[in-house]
Motif scaffolding. Structure first.
Motif, PDB file in Angstrom:
ATOM      1  N   ILE A   4      -5.590  -6.855 -28.543  1.00  0.00           N
ATOM      2  CA  ILE A   4      -4.822  -8.441 -27.502  1.00  0.00           C
ATOM      3  C   ILE A   4      -5.248  -7.861 -26.518  1.00  0.00           C
ATOM      4  CG2 ILE A   4      -2.697  -7.520 -27.716  1.00  0.00           C
ATOM      5  CD1 ILE A   4      -2.197  -5.629 -25.824  1.00  0.00           C
ATOM      6  N   GLU A   5      -6.809  -7.248 -25.931  1.00  0.00           N
ATOM      7  CA  GLU A   5      -7.154  -6.389 -25.312  1.00  0.00           C
ATOM      8  C   GLU A   5      -8.716  -8.021 -24.429  1.00  0.00           C
ATOM      9  OE1 GLU A   5      -7.306  -4.748 -27.156  1.00  0.00           O
ATOM     10  OE2 GLU A   5      -6.858  -2.410 -26.150  1.00  0.00           O
ATOM     11  N   THR A   6      -8.401  -8.825 -24.928  1.00  0.00           N
ATOM     12  CA  THR A   6      -9.511 -10.293 -24.924  1.00  0.00           C
ATOM     13  C   THR A   6      -8.252 -10.656 -23.860  1.00  0.00           C
ATOM     14  OG1 THR A   6     -10.960 -10.060 -26.505  1.00  0.00           O
ATOM     15  CG2 THR A   6     -10.462 -11.426 -25.744  1.00  0.00           C
ATOM     16  N   TYR A   7      -7.179 -11.306 -25.258  1.00  0.00           N
ATOM     17  CA  TYR A   7      -5.562 -11.718 -24.482  1.00  0.00           C
ATOM     18  C   TYR A   7      -5.279 -11.470 -23.677  1.00  0.00           C
ATOM     19  CZ  TYR A   7      -6.229 -13.530 -28.713  1.00  0.00           C
ATOM     20  OH  TYR A   7      -6.432 -14.678 -30.458  1.00  0.00           O
ATOM     21  N   VAL A   8      -6.001  -9.725 -22.918  1.00  0.00           N
ATOM     22  CA  VAL A   8      -5.094  -9.816 -21.267  1.00  0.00           C
ATOM     23  C   VAL A   8      -6.045  -9.790 -20.594  1.00  0.00           C
ATOM     24  CG1 VAL A   8      -5.243  -8.066 -20.218  1.00  0.00           C
ATOM     25  CG2 VAL A   8      -3.746  -7.535 -21.863  1.00  0.00           C
ATOM     26  N   VAL A   9      -7.464 -10.153 -20.536  1.00  0.00           N
ATOM     27  CA  VAL A   9      -8.208 -10.138 -19.572  1.00  0.00           C
ATOM     28  C   VAL A   9      -8.063 -11.837 -19.319  1.00  0.00           C
ATOM     29  CG1 VAL A   9     -10.581 -10.374 -19.764  1.00  0.00           C
ATOM     30  CG2 VAL A   9      -9.880  -9.169 -20.590  1.00  0.00           C
ATOM     31  N   LEU A  10      -8.254 -12.469 -20.840  1.00  0.00           N
ATOM     32  CA  LEU A  10      -7.944 -14.243 -19.920  1.00  0.00           C
ATOM     33  C   LEU A  10      -6.563 -14.317 -19.952  1.00  0.00           C
ATOM     34  CD1 LEU A  10      -9.007 -15.122 -24.135  1.00  0.00           C
ATOM     35  CD2 LEU A  10     -10.515 -15.142 -21.782  1.00  0.00           C
ATOM     36  N   ARG A  11      -5.953 -13.844 -19.721  1.00  0.00           N
ATOM     37  CA  ARG A  11      -4.947 -14.195 -18.973  1.00  0.00           C
ATOM     38  C   ARG A  11      -4.720 -13.788 -17.743  1.00  0.00           C
ATOM     39  NH1 ARG A  11       1.015 -11.128 -19.290  1.00  0.00           N
ATOM     40  NH2 ARG A  11       2.497 -12.950 -19.094  1.00  0.00           N
ATOM     41  N   GLU A  12      -5.057 -12.780 -17.432  1.00  0.00           N
ATOM     42  CA  GLU A  12      -5.554 -12.476 -15.794  1.00  0.00           C
ATOM     43  C   GLU A  12      -6.748 -13.965 -15.060  1.00  0.00           C
ATOM     44  OE1 GLU A  12      -3.802 -10.408 -14.199  1.00  0.00           O
ATOM     45  OE2 GLU A  12      -3.181  -9.915 -15.791  1.00  0.00           O
ATOM     46  N   HIS A  13      -7.972 -14.192 -15.990  1.00  0.00           N
ATOM     47  CA  HIS A  13      -8.513 -14.545 -15.289  1.00  0.00           C
ATOM     48  C   HIS A  13      -7.755 -16.340 -15.364  1.00  0.00           C
ATOM     49  CE1 HIS A  13     -11.847 -12.584 -14.999  1.00  0.00           C
ATOM     50  NE2 HIS A  13     -12.311 -12.300 -16.414  1.00  0.00           N
ATOM     51  N   ALA A  14      -7.175 -16.300 -16.333  1.00  0.00           N
ATOM     52  CA  ALA A  14      -6.165 -17.974 -15.907  1.00  0.00           C
ATOM     53  C   ALA A  14      -5.280 -18.324 -15.542  1.00  0.00           C
ATOM     54  CB  ALA A  14      -5.993 -18.313 -16.960  1.00  0.00           C
ATOM     55  N   ARG A  15      -4.838 -16.759 -14.796  1.00  0.00           N
ATOM     56  CA  ARG A  15      -4.089 -16.594 -13.675  1.00  0.00           C
ATOM     57  C   ARG A  15      -4.920 -16.890 -12.346  1.00  0.00           C
ATOM     58  NH1 ARG A  15       0.650 -12.077 -14.189  1.00  0.00           N
ATOM     59  NH2 ARG A  15       1.954 -13.165 -16.071  1.00  0.00           N
ATOM     60  N   VAL A  75      -0.381 -22.754 -18.935  1.00  0.00           N
ATOM     61  CA  VAL A  75       0.444 -23.148 -18.608  1.00  0.00           C
ATOM     62  C   VAL A  75       1.338 -22.254 -17.467  1.00  0.00           C
ATOM     63  CG1 VAL A  75       3.089 -23.713 -19.281  1.00  0.00           C
ATOM     64  CG2 VAL A  75       0.711 -25.171 -20.545  1.00  0.00           C
ATOM     65  N   GLU A  76       1.380 -21.322 -18.183  1.00  0.00           N
ATOM     66  CA  GLU A  76       1.825 -20.151 -17.304  1.00  0.00           C
ATOM     67  C   GLU A  76       1.655 -19.389 -16.009  1.00  0.00           C
ATOM     68  OE1 GLU A  76       1.242 -15.749 -17.947  1.00  0.00           O
ATOM     69  OE2 GLU A  76       2.923 -15.689 -19.150  1.00  0.00           O
ATOM     70  N   ALA A  77       0.425 -19.812 -15.642  1.00  0.00           N
ATOM     71  CA  ALA A  77      -0.251 -19.875 -14.328  1.00  0.00           C
ATOM     72  C   ALA A  77       0.254 -21.006 -13.831  1.00  0.00           C
ATOM     73  CB  ALA A  77      -1.738 -19.751 -15.041  1.00  0.00           C
ATOM     74  N   ARG A  78      -0.099 -21.815 -14.199  1.00  0.00           N
ATOM     75  CA  ARG A  78       0.442 -23.261 -13.279  1.00  0.00           C
ATOM     76  C   ARG A  78       2.361 -23.289 -12.605  1.00  0.00           C
ATOM     77  NH1 ARG A  78      -4.637 -23.598 -14.221  1.00  0.00           N
ATOM     78  NH2 ARG A  78      -4.018 -21.895 -12.879  1.00  0.00           N
ATOM     79  N   GLN A  79       2.408 -22.647 -13.555  1.00  0.00           N
ATOM     80  CA  GLN A  79       4.000 -22.297 -13.839  1.00  0.00           C
ATOM     81  C   GLN A  79       4.374 -21.554 -11.970  1.00  0.00           C
ATOM     82  OE1 GLN A  79       5.799 -21.709 -17.385  1.00  0.00           O
ATOM     83  NE2 GLN A  79       6.343 -23.507 -17.357  1.00  0.00           N
ATOM     84  N   ARG A  80       3.643 -20.436 -12.476  1.00  0.00           N
ATOM     85  CA  ARG A  80       3.525 -19.034 -11.483  1.00  0.00           C
ATOM     86  C   ARG A  80       3.312 -19.871 -10.206  1.00  0.00           C
ATOM     87  NH1 ARG A  80       0.908 -13.295 -11.711  1.00  0.00           N
ATOM     88  NH2 ARG A  80       1.612 -12.487  -9.733  1.00  0.00           N
ATOM     89  N   GLU A  81       2.069 -20.499  -9.765  1.00  0.00           N
ATOM     90  CA  GLU A  81       1.808 -20.927  -8.613  1.00  0.00           C
ATOM     91  C   GLU A  81       2.592 -22.066  -8.261  1.00  0.00           C
ATOM     92  OE1 GLU A  81      -2.357 -24.064  -7.315  1.00  0.00           O
ATOM     93  OE2 GLU A  81      -2.035 -22.985  -9.066  1.00  0.00           O
ATOM     94  N   VAL A  82       3.299 -23.026  -9.023  1.00  0.00           N
ATOM     95  CA  VAL A  82       4.088 -23.771  -8.437  1.00  0.00           C
ATOM     96  C   VAL A  82       5.327 -22.904  -8.135  1.00  0.00           C
ATOM     97  CG1 VAL A  82       6.273 -25.526  -9.124  1.00  0.00           C
ATOM     98  CG2 VAL A  82       3.760 -25.995  -9.828  1.00  0.00           C
ATOM     99  N   GLU A  83       5.703 -22.410  -8.439  1.00  0.00           N
ATOM    100  CA  GLU A  83       7.005 -21.269  -8.234  1.00  0.00           C
ATOM    101  C   GLU A  83       6.755 -20.794  -7.095  1.00  0.00           C
ATOM    102  OE1 GLU A  83       8.012 -18.645 -10.883  1.00  0.00           O
ATOM    103  OE2 GLU A  83       8.709 -19.802 -12.303  1.00  0.00           O
ATOM    104  N   ASP A  84       5.159 -19.534  -6.516  1.00  0.00           N
ATOM    105  CA  ASP A  84       5.182 -19.032  -5.230  1.00  0.00           C
ATOM    106  C   ASP A  84       4.535 -20.522  -4.164  1.00  0.00           C
ATOM    107  OD1 ASP A  84       4.624 -16.907  -7.245  1.00  0.00           O
ATOM    108  OD2 ASP A  84       2.565 -17.179  -7.128  1.00  0.00           O
ATOM    109  N   GLN A  85       4.203 -21.168  -4.486  1.00  0.00           N
ATOM    110  CA  GLN A  85       4.062 -22.591  -3.808  1.00  0.00           C
ATOM    111  C   GLN A  85       5.549 -22.796  -2.866  1.00  0.00           C
ATOM    112  OE1 GLN A  85       1.878 -25.824  -5.845  1.00  0.00           O
ATOM    113  NE2 GLN A  85      -0.073 -25.062  -4.535  1.00  0.00           N
ATOM    114  N   ALA A  86       7.123 -22.792  -4.111  1.00  0.00           N
ATOM    115  CA  ALA A  86       8.352 -23.354  -3.816  1.00  0.00           C
ATOM    116  C   ALA A  86       8.829 -22.406  -2.927  1.00  0.00           C
ATOM    117  CB  ALA A  86       8.726 -23.655  -5.190  1.00  0.00           C
ATOM    118  N   GLU A  87       8.681 -20.955  -3.272  1.00  0.00           N
ATOM    119  CA  GLU A  87       8.815 -19.707  -2.353  1.00  0.00           C
ATOM    120  C   GLU A  87       7.971 -19.486  -1.206  1.00  0.00           C
ATOM    121  OE1 GLU A  87      11.375 -16.493  -1.376  1.00  0.00           O
ATOM    122  OE2 GLU A  87      11.089 -17.957  -3.023  1.00  0.00           O
ATOM    123  N   SER A  88       6.863 -20.109  -0.727  1.00  0.00           N
ATOM    124  CA  SER A  88       6.384 -20.213   0.090  1.00  0.00           C
ATOM    125  C   SER A  88       6.988 -21.253   1.061  1.00  0.00           C
ATOM    126  CB  SER A  88       5.297 -20.137   0.014  1.00  0.00           C
ATOM    127  OG  SER A  88       4.471 -20.389   1.392  1.00  0.00           O
TER     128      SER A  88
END
Length: 204
Positions: A4-15, A75-88
């Motif tokens: 899963i190491e590769t996927y961990v790196v990809l997830r962080e880069h996608a975020r 998708v997860e990264a965009r959802q997190r971005e929208v949630e962060d913007q909504a909270e701000s």
């Protein structure tokens, strides 16, 4: 997958890494190209080998597994971005120094109010129609304001008043804006307190 190491790196880069700064289609297109290059190498090096079909099938399995995960990461990264913007945005509205209300566009009913609005109008302001906050003589003007905002996306009215329980009328100007997010339509109402200005005018 077990590895899963590769996927961990990809997830962080996608975020928030380099992948997140480009369209998902660009990254997926590069993955398709890599899959094609590796498949061509296998066909050339293992031509006639009975293991070739199994290796190509394994390559496709790994490739589509990666595509699935990467798509989820985007998708997860965009959802997190929208949630962060909504909270701000929520924090900025709550801390605004003027009454601000959010209305359901079709009905004109208030569903959210910032701290100043609750202080001036009461904590029970939610669930009321906007025009109910005004004297009877001004309610038609407030309804017209909402109708114009639905048509033109923004509108203003001056020299209105807010009714406050046990207190004098609050002179205000009002600015309204239509906010559209997908199928959800909201009216944002901002009141400008004119009491200090009126007091100064009276003194002059």
């Amino acid at each position: 997958p077990e590895q899963i190491e590769t996927y961990v790196v990809l997830r962080e880069h996608a975020r928030g890494g380099f992948i997140s700064k480009h369209p998902p289609s660009r990254f997926l297109a590069s993955q398709l190209k890599m899959r094609q290059i590796i498949a061509d190498l296998l066909r050339r090096e293992l031509r006639g080998s009975p293991d070739l079909p199994e290796l190509l099938a394994l390559l496709d399995q790994e490739f589509w597994e990666r595509v699935l995960h990467i798509t989820d990461f985007f998708v997860e990264a965009r959802q997190r971005e929208v949630e962060d913007q909504a909270e701000s945005y929520r924090r900025s509205v709550d801390s605004a120094p003027t009454p601000m209300l959010m209305l359901r566009a079709e009905s004109g009913v208030i569903y959210s109010a910032n701290h100043v609005a609750e202080r001036e109008l009461g904590s029970d302001v939610r669930g009321r129609a906007l025009w109910e906050l005004h004297p009877e003589s001004e309610r038609a003007a407030v309804r017209d304001l909402l109708a114009e905002t639905r048509r033109r996306a923004q509108a203003t009215r001056g020299n209105l008043h807010l009714e406050r329980s046990g207190r004098s009328l609050l002179p205000v100007d009002v600015r309204a804006a239509l906010i559209e997010f997908g199928d959800h339509h909201t009216l944002q109402i901002i009141y400008v307190d004119l009491s200090d200005r009126r007091q100064l005018e009276f003194q002059l």
